[in-house]
Structures are given as structure tokens and as C-alpha cells.
Design an enzyme around this catalytic site. Structure first.
Site, PDB file in Angstrom:
ATOM      1  CG  ASP A  33      -1.904   1.071   1.330  1.00  0.00           C
ATOM      2  OD1 ASP A  33      -2.386   1.510   0.269  1.00  0.00           O
ATOM      3  OD2 ASP A  33      -2.197   1.508   2.457  1.00  0.00           O
ATOM      4  CD  GLU A  79      -0.501  -5.828   7.560  1.00  0.00           C
ATOM      5  OE1 GLU A  79      -0.910  -5.767   6.393  1.00  0.00           O
ATOM      6  OE2 GLU A  79      -1.044  -5.227   8.504  1.00  0.00           O
ATOM      7  CD  GLU A  98       0.915  -1.120   9.537  1.00  0.00           C
ATOM      8  OE1 GLU A  98      -0.245  -1.061   9.068  1.00  0.00           O
ATOM      9  OE2 GLU A  98       1.902  -1.485   8.885  1.00  0.00           O
ATOM     10  CE1 TYR A 133      -4.584   0.540  10.177  1.00  0.00           C
ATOM     11  CE2 TYR A 133      -3.691  -1.663   9.857  1.00  0.00           C
ATOM     12  CZ  TYR A 133      -3.530  -0.295   9.846  1.00  0.00           C
ATOM     13  OH  TYR A 133      -2.322   0.257   9.515  1.00  0.00           O
TER      14      TYR A 133
END
Ligand code: BDP
Length: 593
Positions: free
Chosen positions: A162, A415, A505, A470
Site C-alpha cells: 500500500d 504482514e 500499526e 485495524y
């Protein structure tokens, strides 16, 4: 690999500035020997910078393939008899380099340095033509991975991470001179014996002259605190001023090669921060004291320059880290420029150093970035060859950064798929390799939400747990109450593993200036409330020893329906203006009780 330096015996010349660039989408240049003369139809571009955004042209921004760079450099008149080296601090993602018509270097991987001995080509006082073909293609056998697709409209690069696939010469390029007999490598490892600092050093040298190795350790006030002789040894400094978070105190090791007549043949200056790092139970200890990470995952990213290193942003970003009360950051998702680590060393900022293995996860790529149908680990996708490239990237990372006191933890992937036997088989040897290369620092990888506690098969290989989560954004979007409950439940399960947990994160996309009185995703208020929710969860779990928000600043990504002008999870905008969250974090991270 040692940095170029100016010392009593060494000199360097920077090749930064405007170079000539010619894109080669058709891939004709290698066969047609474009290196053999001046580049035709070339334009000026700055080095360091990504080429993508400096010219106002979609063909340049979205270029796939070779990009030819060229410049000339005059070899300083005083370099007769010296060993002359051409060094690229990076070329993204790979390069072949010629001096005149002679190929001198070839390197894979976009974020670590490489160099070539060009003594035989360098005539003092004369000019050298330097040509580099820099290629930006990503495949399943590169780090990071990607797929180049042939379409009726030309070749297109797909990738599974990303951030925008910026390319070019992102960092400095040097011509430098050392004596013919020279210091080739220095390794320092530090320890504490009560209040005594211990510095173990090892020096490699090369060349024909008879020599002995002499080292002199000075403190920051330039007082000699220890001396030694021989290629390896241990220096002891009673009452040593330690390097510590917030106190970037550095010693300097003057490494000298001394000839038979007592004259200095070569001198290299290695900074040394005396400190220890250790994981014990659920604690992350620096100098034996529990350390709690506060800070961010960052990117090398700014408007126009893309991933080009910029000293103004370097200093400004560290000023903002200080302002907001951050004591650390992760070099998500690739090794950063050498200057960044030097600055972190000098300012006592703690670094999690990450290799460019990001996007090895087709579950995530399918779900979020729209690429369907691949299996992550297979002979056609991420395979044995990919793992060898990955291993080499780890070797180069450790070789480059081993002496930085700021680096306290290696991150060997971000990840990846980690809930399969194939993932376990892929990663086991990489953990072993990293520990063999550096037995002094903990090693970990960053776990993804798709491999929660109980499913992840790779986490137990790490010394710490690094989690990206998230809740309240990609799941339970907008529902912070449900998010909090789910997140606490998962985190408590991880805490049962008995390892320190760093949340590497957590964050929410936020459009600066968008507001709401009720919790509404994308608003500045929601970003603040989302962080608050996370912090309540972290503060209730003892094993959490760190929180690094995603991201320090907004950054550019590939185009897609998930992103509006890039990723907006920055606490600062891309031009480094604070969103409300920056003030909220500052209150949390600078409070004194
Ligand atoms: C994680 C990645 C990071 C992304 C972030 C996001 O590690 O690179 O930018 O999520 O989606 O998956 O914002």
C-alpha cells in the site's frame, strides 16, 4: 558495508545534482548499448529523487521497466595511487552500472547500498561517464513482490503493498577514495558490566601493505577513554556515558591501520553507542530498563521527491517526532537512507529496522488491493528463489545497520501470510539466518489481522510480537464500542504467549478539515476517538510495550477505490501539518505522570 567518509586518509565526492534520464519502456537500451555514449533524448532529473513525480507526465509516473541515468564526474587530481570506489546508497529496485563502456556493478534490491572498485578506470584529473540502468519491475521473486502484466495498452505493474512504487536513484551517489590498504569493515557490539561500558570490536582490512590495527575510543568530549591493538578486541570504559532513548550519546572509535614505519595507512571513524538490548519475559529492556515504544510506522515519502532522501524532511520529521513525544519509529516497509539512522543515533530515537518484504500475502492482496487468484507460497509465486532474495536483503540490512545503537529490533517482514504450513517453512530459515548474522538483537516480523492468535504459525519464531490491527477501521468500521471489545479479547489472548507485544500499526484514514460531532470515520474526531479506544485496550494489557500509530504522515499509494489521493492515516498531512490526532497523541506521549 562501511559508509564513504572524509577522514585523515579518505575523501569523498558527492554525485548528487541533476543527472540525465531516458526512460526505456521498450527495453532496447541494453542491447543497443546506451551506456556506450551520451544518452540521446534525455531530460534532466534530480538525484536523489524518484523520477515519477518530478516531470508532469503520466508516462513517467507510471513507467514500467528500465530507466537510464547518466552523469559525469571528474576524478580529483589528488587521488593518484588511491583506491577509487563508486557507491550508490540505493537504486530502486535494481541496477546495472557502467563507468565508460565497462560494466562495474549490478545489484538487486531497492533499499540497500552497493559499490564497485573503479580504480582501474579512474584517472586523476580526468572525467568518468557514469551510466546506471535502474529497473523498477516487481515479480514474485523480488522483495517486495508484484506482477507485471502485458496489456493491449502496454505493460502494467501490479503490486500488493500500500505505497506507490516510486523508483529511481533515491539516495546519494559517491565517488570516494581510500588508501590501497584500507579498512574494509568494522563491527562493534556493546555491553554493560555494571557501570563499565564494554565495546567489542572486530576490524577487517584489505590491501598489500603490512599493517597492524589500532583503535582509539573517544567520548563525545573527544577525550580518549580506551585504546586497543589487533583486529579484534574488547575495550572497557569505566563509568561510561551510555546511549539511551532520549540521550543519543555517542563515542567514536578511530580505527587505524598502521604501517611498519608507524605511519597511519588508513583511518575510519565508527560511531559507537554503548547500550544493551534484551527481551526478558514480557519486557523489552534497553540498558536493563523496561522500554515502552511510542511513535509511528513511517514512510520515505514526500510530494514531488517521492522517495528521494531530503535532509530538510529528515530534520523536520525528527523535530515533529520530538514535538509529539514519540521515542521510536519503524522503517516500514524497507530500509531507510543511512542518514536517517545516523540522525536517530545522535538524537536517541529508537528504530525498528524492517526489510522490504511487504505484500507476501495474497489473502490481503485479494481482499483489499483487488488482486485475486494467487496462492502466496507456491513454485509460481513466492518460492525458494524469492526466499533467497529475501535472505540476501536481510544480509545486506544487517551488514549496513549492525553498528547503529538506535536499531534495537529487526523486522524481517510486514504482514506476510503466516497462518499456513508453507509460511512457517518459508520463515523458519529466515529467522535463523537473522539470528546468526546478529545474535545481539531481537528478531520479529509484523503479524497481520488475517492470522490472529491461535492461527498464526510464525509468531512463535519471534522474540517479540508485532501486531498490526485495524479494529474500528477495516473491521467494526465506525463502531468503536464493538471494536474495543473484540480488540481486547484478541490482545489478551496474545498476552498469554508471554512475549512483549508492540502494536506496530493502528489507525484510521482521516481527511484534514472533515468534522463531526458523532463518531464518523474519515473525520478528525474519529481519528482521535479511534486512537483513544486503542489506548484504553493497550493500557489494560501488561504485555503491551509499544504503540506505533499508522502512519506518521499521509503518503502516496497506487490508484484505487480504497485511497483518495493516497493513504490518509497520517497523524500529519503529507506536508507535515498536524491533524487533531497529533495534538491528542502529544498529550498522551508527553504527559509526565
Ligand atoms: C497494513 C499495511 C500498511 C497499510 C495499512 C493500511 O501494513 O502498509 O498502509 O495496512 O491499510 O495492511 O493503511
Amino acid at each position: 558495508m562501511l559508509r564513504p567518509q572524509d577522514t585523515r586518509t579518505r575523501e569523498r565526492k558527492s554525485l548528487t545534482g541533476l543527472w540525465r534520464l531516458r526512460l526505456d519502456a521498450a527495453g532496447a537500451g541494453r542491447g543497443d548499448r546506451w551506456f556506450a555514449g551520451e544518452l540521446d533524448d534525455a531530460v534532466d532529473v534530480p538525484v536523489p529523487a524518484s523520477y515519477n513525480d518530478v516531470l508532469a507526465d503520466a508516462a513517467v509516473r507510471d513507467h514500467v521497466g528500465d530507466a537510464w541515468y547518466q552523469t559525469t564526474v571528474r576524478v580529483p587530481r589528488g587521488w593518484a595511487g588511491e583506491r577509487v570506489v563508486l557507491r550508490f546508497d540505493s537504486a530502486t529496485h535494481r541496477a546495472v552500472v557502467w563507468v565508460g563502456d565497462t560494466q562495474v556493478a549490478e545489484h538487486e534490491g531497492g533499499y540497500t547500498p552497493f559499490e564497485a572498485d573503479v580504480t582501474h578506470l579512474a584517472v586523476p584529473g580526468e572525467e568518468l561517464r557514469v551510466t546506471a540502468v535502474v529497473n523498477n519491475e516487481l515479480t514474485f521473486e523480488t522483495i517486495p513482490p508484484g506482477v507485471v502484466e502485458d496489456t493491449p495498452h502496454g505493460r502494467r505493474q501490479r503490486y500488493f503493498h500500500d505505497f506507490f512504487n516510486y523508483a529511481g536513484l533515491h539516495r546519494a551517489v559517491w565517488l570516494y577514495a581510500t588508501p590501497a590498504t584500507y579498512v574494509r569493515d568494522v563491527t562493534v557490539v556493546t555491553d554493560l558490566d555494571g557501570s563499565t561500558g564494554v565495546v567489542r570490536y572486530s576490524v577487517e582490512s584489505a590491501g598489500d601493505a603490512a599493517r597492524t590495527t589500532r583503535v582509539t575510543l573517544r567520548d563525545a568530549e573527544r577525550r580518549v577513554v580506551a585504546t586497543g591493538e589487533g583486529e579484534q578486541g574488547e575495550l572497557r570504559v569505566a563509568g561510561a556515558h551510555r546511549w539511551a532513548p532520549g540521550d543519543g550519546y555517542l563515542h567514536e572509535l578511530d580505527v587505524e591501520l598502521v604501517g611498519d614505519d608507524g605511519a597511519t595507512l588508513d583511518s575510519y571513524l565508527q560511531t559507537v553507542g554503548i547500550r544493551t538490548v534484551e527481551v526478558r519475559g514480557i519486557e523489552f529492556l534497553i540498558n536493563g530498563e523496561p522500554f515502552r515504544f511510542t511513535g509511528f510506522g513511517k514512510h520515505e515519502d514526500s510530494a514531488v521527491r517521492g522517495k528521494g532522501h531530503d535532509d530538510a524532511f529528515l530534520v523536520h520529521d525528527f523535530a515533529l517526532l520530538d514535538w509529539v513525544g514519540a521515542n521510536s519509529f519503524r522503517t516500514s516497509h524497507y530500509p531507510y537512507a543511512d542518514e536517517v539512522y545516523d540522525y536517530a543515533d545522535r538524537h536517541g530515537v529508537v528504530v525498528i529496522d524492517e526489510v522490504a518484504a511487504v505484500g507476501q500475502n495474497m489473502g490481503l492482496a485479494g481482499g483489499i488491493f483487488g488482486t485475486q487468484g494467487y496462492t502466496t507460497f507456491s513454485p509460481e509465486t513466492v518460492n525458494d528463489r524469492s526466499r533467497e532474495v529475501h535472505a540476501q536483503a536481510i544480509r545486506e540490512l544487517v551488514a549496513r545497520d549492525k553498528n547503529h545503537p538506535s536499531v534495537v529490533l529487526w523486522s524481517i517482514a510486514n504482514e506476510p501470510e503466516s497462518d499456513t504450513d508453507a509460511a512457517r517453512a518459508y520463515f523458519e530459515p529466515l529467522f535463523a539466518l537473522t539470528r546468526e548474522l546478529d545474535p545481539t538483537r531481537p528478531v520479529g516480523f509484523v503479524n497481520v489481522m488475517l492470522a490472529p492468535h491461535g492461527k498464526c504459525q510464525v509468531s512463535e519464531l519471534g522474540d517479540v510480537l508485532m501486531l498490526n490491527r485495524y479494529y474500528g477501521w477495516y473491521v467494526q468500521s465506525g463502531d468503536l464500542v464493538a471494536a474495543e471489545a473484540a480488540w481486547r479479547e484478541e490482545l489478551e489472548a496474545w498476552a498469554g504467549d508471554g512475549k512483549p507485544i508492540i502494536i506496530t500499526e493502528y489507525g484510521a484514514d482521516t481527511v484534514p478539515g472533515l468534522h463531526s460531532v458523532t463518531p464518523t470515520p474519515w473525520t478528525e474526531e474519529y481519528q482521535v476517538e479511534h486512537l483513544d479506544m486503542n489506548h484504553r485496550v493497550f493500557d489494560s494489557v501488561d504485555a503491551v510495550v509499544g504503540e506505533q500509530v499508522w502512519n506518521f504522515a499521509d503518503f502516496q499509494t497506487s490508484s484505487g477505490v480504497m485511497r483518495v489521493g493516497g493513504n490518509k492515516k497520517g497523524v500529519f498531512t503529507r506536508d507535515r501539518q498536524p491533524k487533531a490526532a497529533a495534538h491528542a497523541l502529544r498529550r498522551r506521549w508527553t504527559r509526565t505522570s
